[in-house]
Design an enzyme around this catalytic site. Sequence first.
Site, short mmCIF file in Angstrom:
data_model
loop_
_atom_site.label_atom_id
_atom_site.label_comp_id
_atom_site.label_asym_id
_atom_site.label_seq_id
_atom_site.Cartn_x
_atom_site.Cartn_y
_atom_site.Cartn_z
N PRO A 87 -25.62 29.14 -91.48
CA PRO A 87 -27.01 29.56 -91.28
C PRO A 87 -27.16 31.07 -91.11
O PRO A 87 -28.27 31.58 -91.09
CB PRO A 87 -27.44 28.81 -90.02
CG PRO A 87 -26.22 28.27 -89.40
CD PRO A 87 -25.11 28.30 -90.39
N GLU A 114 -19.47 24.75 -83.93
CA GLU A 114 -20.23 25.96 -83.58
C GLU A 114 -20.10 27.07 -84.63
O GLU A 114 -20.95 27.93 -84.74
CB GLU A 114 -19.75 26.44 -82.21
CG GLU A 114 -20.71 27.28 -81.43
CD GLU A 114 -22.07 26.61 -81.18
OE1 GLU A 114 -22.12 25.37 -81.10
OE2 GLU A 114 -23.07 27.36 -81.11
N ARG A 152 -26.89 23.41 -112.57
CA ARG A 152 -27.96 23.19 -113.56
C ARG A 152 -28.31 24.47 -114.33
O ARG A 152 -28.98 24.40 -115.35
CB ARG A 152 -29.18 22.52 -112.94
CG ARG A 152 -29.97 23.37 -112.00
CD ARG A 152 -30.83 22.51 -111.10
NE ARG A 152 -31.71 21.59 -111.83
CZ ARG A 152 -32.82 21.95 -112.48
NH1 ARG A 152 -33.16 23.20 -112.53
NH2 ARG A 152 -33.56 21.05 -113.09
N ASP A 167 -38.46 25.78 -114.98
CA ASP A 167 -38.47 25.34 -113.58
C ASP A 167 -39.32 26.26 -112.71
O ASP A 167 -39.45 27.45 -113.01
CB ASP A 167 -37.05 25.41 -112.98
CG ASP A 167 -36.17 24.28 -113.44
OD1 ASP A 167 -36.69 23.31 -114.01
OD2 ASP A 167 -34.94 24.38 -113.22
N1 ADE Z 1 -24.45 25.09 -92.05
C1 ADE Z 1 -25.27 24.79 -91.03
N2 ADE Z 1 -26.53 25.13 -91.31
C2 ADE Z 1 -26.52 25.69 -92.55
C3 ADE Z 1 -27.50 26.26 -93.39
N3 ADE Z 1 -28.78 26.35 -93.01
N4 ADE Z 1 -27.13 26.72 -94.58
C4 ADE Z 1 -25.84 26.68 -94.96
N5 ADE Z 1 -24.86 26.15 -94.23
C5 ADE Z 1 -25.19 25.66 -93.03
#
Ligand code: ADE
Length: 247
Positions: A87, A114, A152, A167
């Site tokens: 994230p 984590e 794709r 797309d």
């Molecule tokens: N792992 C945990 N959350 C994630 C996300 N939003 N994007 C990519 N990998 C992740």
Amino acid sequence: MKIDVLALFPSMFEPVMSQSMMWKARDRGLLDFQAHDIRDYAVDKHRAVDDSPYGGGGGMILKPDVLVRAIEALKPDDQSPVILMSPQGRLLTHSVAVELSRHARLILVCGHYEGVDERVRELAINDEISIGDYVLTGGELAAMVLIDAVVRQIPGVLGAEGAQDRDSHSHGLGGLLEGPHYTRPAEFRGLGVPPVLTSGHHAEVDRWRRRQALKRTWQTRPDLLAGAELSDDDLAFLAGLIAEPGA
Ligand code: ADE
């Protein structure tokens, strides 16, 4: 393209990678996909892949020795992206997917718990991608999303040549969202089909589609208009929409 994935739950991939377009890409020899188990690179008697964080706090951290050993076993070359799914990464967008589709090889590393020890990033990772501003339990689902979006874009994967250029978000649509589509029956539960679509006037159909794409983008993702490729005609149509939103 060859894609190797390192994951703690590698069996999550096969059900997705053996269906639909991903399977066709593999079947046609356009994609060589393999998922590898990070745990295979754990050497202690418990096959531990994670440990508690220095400095305290909750959660477990993926161990650097195991993860770096796993990445190095895949023998990445200098040109290939080694991508950590997390994230904290840069956001996956259409243009990132197109950029990645031009590589012959990708290595995707799925974090879990984590996070990963920071030294893995320094030693063995050269890109980090997030699929959105939310946190998943692990990187596996995110990796599958990235693989689908990238594969794709590989020429020959979608049946109709250039289908990906129509797309939403594509260059062909100038960065807009696609408008509505219809198929038979001509009437369904009292709802018809816009007459222009059955008129046979291709130029009129194209104009209608363009305007519907502009309208949908304006209604649901107005932020995309700032980066879209817009003609004078598009701008005039948008000005009309803004002046008369209900029209
Ligand atoms: N792992 C945990 N959350 C994630 C996300 N939003 N994007 C990519 N990998 C992740």
